[in-house]
Design a protein around this motif. Sequence first.
Motif, PDB file in Angstrom:
ATOM      1  N   PRO A 179     -22.584 -21.922 -81.431  1.00 13.26           N
ATOM      2  CA  PRO A 179     -22.832 -23.313 -81.032  1.00 13.26           C
ATOM      3  C   PRO A 179     -21.771 -23.917 -80.113  1.00 13.26           C
ATOM      4  N   MET A 180     -20.604 -23.228 -79.879  1.00  9.84           N
ATOM      5  CA  MET A 180     -19.502 -23.909 -79.194  1.00  9.84           C
ATOM      6  C   MET A 180     -19.215 -23.400 -77.782  1.00  9.84           C
ATOM      7  N   TYR A 181     -19.753 -22.240 -77.406  1.00  7.92           N
ATOM      8  CA  TYR A 181     -19.645 -21.743 -76.037  1.00  7.92           C
ATOM      9  C   TYR A 181     -18.201 -21.671 -75.535  1.00  7.92           C
ATOM     10  N   ILE A 182     -17.338 -21.041 -76.306  1.00 11.12           N
ATOM     11  CA  ILE A 182     -15.951 -20.837 -75.884  1.00 11.12           C
ATOM     12  C   ILE A 182     -15.907 -19.619 -74.978  1.00 11.12           C
ATOM     13  N   GLU A 183     -15.199 -19.724 -73.844  1.00 11.02           N
ATOM     14  CA  GLU A 183     -15.146 -18.623 -72.894  1.00 11.02           C
ATOM     15  C   GLU A 183     -14.402 -17.426 -73.481  1.00 11.02           C
ATOM     16  N   THR A 184     -15.072 -16.261 -73.480  1.00 11.09           N
ATOM     17  CA  THR A 184     -14.430 -15.026 -73.916  1.00 11.09           C
ATOM     18  C   THR A 184     -13.843 -14.253 -72.742  1.00 11.09           C
ATOM     19  N   GLY A 185     -14.320 -14.558 -71.531  1.00  8.37           N
ATOM     20  CA  GLY A 185     -13.791 -13.881 -70.353  1.00  8.37           C
ATOM     21  C   GLY A 185     -14.523 -14.286 -69.091  1.00  8.37           C
ATOM     22  N   HIS A 186     -14.022 -13.782 -67.970  1.00  8.59           N
ATOM     23  CA  HIS A 186     -14.622 -14.060 -66.660  1.00  8.59           C
ATOM     24  C   HIS A 186     -14.532 -12.819 -65.782  1.00  8.59           C
ATOM     25  N   MET A 187     -15.486 -12.677 -64.888  1.00  4.40           N
ATOM     26  CA  MET A 187     -15.494 -11.568 -63.938  1.00  4.40           C
ATOM     27  C   MET A 187     -15.714 -12.101 -62.530  1.00  4.40           C
ATOM     28  N   GLU A 188     -14.977 -11.529 -61.584  1.00  6.13           N
ATOM     29  CA  GLU A 188     -15.181 -11.837 -60.161  1.00  6.13           C
ATOM     30  C   GLU A 188     -15.229 -10.538 -59.360  1.00  6.13           C
ATOM     31  N   PRO A 189     -16.080 -10.514 -58.307  1.00  2.77           N
ATOM     32  CA  PRO A 189     -17.080 -11.536 -57.967  1.00  2.77           C
ATOM     33  C   PRO A 189     -18.304 -11.423 -58.862  1.00  2.77           C
ATOM     34  N   ALA A 190     -19.021 -12.527 -59.024  1.00  2.95           N
ATOM     35  CA  ALA A 190     -20.261 -12.495 -59.788  1.00  2.95           C
ATOM     36  C   ALA A 190     -21.273 -11.619 -59.065  1.00  2.95           C
ATOM     37  N   PRO A 191     -22.023 -10.801 -59.797  1.00  2.25           N
ATOM     38  CA  PRO A 191     -23.012  -9.920 -59.166  1.00  2.25           C
ATOM     39  C   PRO A 191     -24.266 -10.681 -58.734  1.00  2.25           C
ATOM     40  N   LEU A 192     -24.190 -11.347 -57.599  1.00  2.00           N
ATOM     41  CA  LEU A 192     -25.302 -12.114 -57.046  1.00  2.00           C
ATOM     42  C   LEU A 192     -25.708 -11.552 -55.689  1.00  2.00           C
ATOM     43  N   THR A 193     -26.973 -11.723 -55.336  1.00  2.00           N
ATOM     44  CA  THR A 193     -27.420 -11.328 -54.007  1.00  2.00           C
ATOM     45  C   THR A 193     -26.831 -12.276 -52.962  1.00  2.00           C
ATOM     46  N   ASP A 194     -26.809 -11.843 -51.717  1.00  2.00           N
ATOM     47  CA  ASP A 194     -26.317 -12.710 -50.646  1.00  2.00           C
ATOM     48  C   ASP A 194     -27.152 -13.988 -50.559  1.00  2.00           C
ATOM     49  N   ALA A 195     -28.469 -13.853 -50.779  1.00  2.00           N
ATOM     50  CA  ALA A 195     -29.351 -15.026 -50.690  1.00  2.00           C
ATOM     51  C   ALA A 195     -29.018 -16.030 -51.792  1.00  2.00           C
ATOM     52  N   MET A 196     -28.766 -15.545 -53.007  1.00  2.00           N
ATOM     53  CA  MET A 196     -28.435 -16.462 -54.103  1.00  2.00           C
ATOM     54  C   MET A 196     -27.062 -17.067 -53.889  1.00  2.00           C
ATOM     55  N   ARG A 197     -26.135 -16.278 -53.385  1.00  2.00           N
ATOM     56  CA  ARG A 197     -24.804 -16.810 -53.100  1.00  2.00           C
ATOM     57  C   ARG A 197     -24.896 -17.961 -52.099  1.00  2.00           C
ATOM     58  N   GLU A 198     -25.757 -17.808 -51.092  1.00  2.00           N
ATOM     59  CA  GLU A 198     -25.915 -18.867 -50.097  1.00  2.00           C
ATOM     60  C   GLU A 198     -26.574 -20.105 -50.710  1.00  2.00           C
ATOM     61  N   LYS A 199     -27.520 -19.886 -51.627  1.00  2.00           N
ATOM     62  CA  LYS A 199     -28.164 -21.010 -52.310  1.00  2.00           C
ATOM     63  C   LYS A 199     -27.151 -21.769 -53.157  1.00  2.00           C
ATOM     64  N   VAL A 200     -26.292 -21.037 -53.849  1.00  2.00           N
ATOM     65  CA  VAL A 200     -25.231 -21.662 -54.640  1.00  2.00           C
ATOM     66  C   VAL A 200     -24.316 -22.479 -53.734  1.00  2.00           C
ATOM     67  N   ARG A 201     -23.948 -21.906 -52.595  1.00  2.00           N
ATOM     68  CA  ARG A 201     -23.074 -22.616 -51.652  1.00  2.00           C
ATOM     69  C   ARG A 201     -23.691 -23.952 -51.243  1.00  2.00           C
ATOM     70  N   THR A 202     -24.967 -23.940 -50.904  1.00  2.00           N
ATOM     71  CA  THR A 202     -25.646 -25.156 -50.446  1.00  2.00           C
ATOM     72  C   THR A 202     -25.657 -26.226 -51.534  1.00  2.00           C
ATOM     73  N   VAL A 203     -26.003 -25.825 -52.757  1.00  2.00           N
ATOM     74  CA  VAL A 203     -26.080 -26.782 -53.870  1.00  2.00           C
ATOM     75  C   VAL A 203     -24.700 -27.356 -54.184  1.00  2.00           C
ATOM     76  N   VAL A 204     -23.689 -26.494 -54.251  1.00  2.00           N
ATOM     77  CA  VAL A 204     -22.343 -26.953 -54.621  1.00  2.00           C
ATOM     78  C   VAL A 204     -21.750 -27.843 -53.542  1.00  2.00           C
ATOM     79  N   PHE A 205     -21.893 -27.474 -52.284  1.00  2.00           N
ATOM     80  CA  PHE A 205     -21.324 -28.296 -51.209  1.00  2.00           C
ATOM     81  C   PHE A 205     -21.946 -29.688 -51.198  1.00  2.00           C
ATOM     82  N   HIS A 206     -23.258 -29.777 -51.444  1.00  2.00           N
ATOM     83  CA  HIS A 206     -23.915 -31.087 -51.493  1.00  2.00           C
ATOM     84  C   HIS A 206     -23.361 -31.906 -52.657  1.00  2.00           C
TER      85      HIS A 206
END
Length: 379
Positions: free
Chosen positions: A213-240
């Motif tokens: 129920p608490m969603y405590i971070e156990t770890g992180h990985m970079e880079p996230a395994p995303l397609t180039d198209a999804m990465r660009e979609k993320v960029r657009t949403v975050v920049f806005h």
Amino acid sequence: MKRLAIIGASYLQAPLIQKAKDMGCETHVFAWAADDVGEKMADHFYPISIVEKDAILEKCREIGIDGICTIASDLAAVTVNYVAEKMGLPGNGMRCCEKSTNKHKMRQAFEAAGDPSPRSVLIGPETDLSVLGGMQYPLIVKPTDRSGSRGITEVQRPAGLQAAIVRAREQSFEKMALVEEFATGQEYSVECISYQGAHHLLQITLKFTTGAPMYIETGHMEPAPLTDAMREKVRTVVFHALDTLEIRNGASHSELKIDENGNIKLIEIGGRMGGDCIGSHLVPYTTGWDFVGMVVQIALGQAPDMTQKPHHRACGVRFVFGPRDLELREALRMAAGITMLEESPIDPMDHMVTDSSTRFGYYIFASEEPMRICTWMEK
């Protein structure tokens, strides 16, 4: 020599203090005296709590600082923007700070600007819970003004709602809670640097948590395994969304979810570098960009140096919750294709981990084969 004020003296600020010193700055560090690492590292330390904005402002004027900054702390970011605005130094201003450190005001801004985020309702001591009518379970309950997974609970049914609200309000500085609909999908974070309103996406991080129920971070990985198209979609949403919050200068840390249909929901955005070793360690390890150095440069009114140095193809950080994580650390040391980069001291395992601040330590490892990192993060 440039005089740089740094708000906070905990281990979170240690990379920033060291980087500023390496760049030839005279460091002036402000925090409540607690024998933290930053007190010893600073050229000048002032035992003033990070929430005492006016006292810090007075001292900064006396010193004649050339810039002010912090990393990985929403609370410190409030003072940074307050002092910067009062002294005409680079920053984001208090209107931006209000929207990027208070989750309710952030949700209001997102809704007004059309940024995709979950429906939410503000809950105070006198709020009638009937205002939650029509919201679908599960719900997420969180303080309006905390970070590091503090006070967050997933509620599966009405019977658990009141206790979750009490817990969130107890953790909140303003004693308010936010109840929001659960966003489905995999969670990611996005690290950006902005200078005079121009945004640069540095890295996208795949997040691993304890789950409900608490969603405590156990770890992180970079880079996230995303397609180039999804990465660009993320960029657009975050920049806005960064424009919505009026984040124009310095680091930002955006948290979002992507569902199985590729729909993005913004969870929250901080106008500061992400903690959990994301901005200070994983970004430079996986991109070659000196993220912390950029924060210093922008605080001093300089354009960020976007020169990339040699880097690893992928990195992970795992946090220590118990003996099993130490066993995995030993196995990683012997694993093929894995390089152990950093290990923190391990605190005594004498309590239950309830949020990010109560974990016992961490270790960071790299590989030139990203799937190896992903495999070890999922163990």
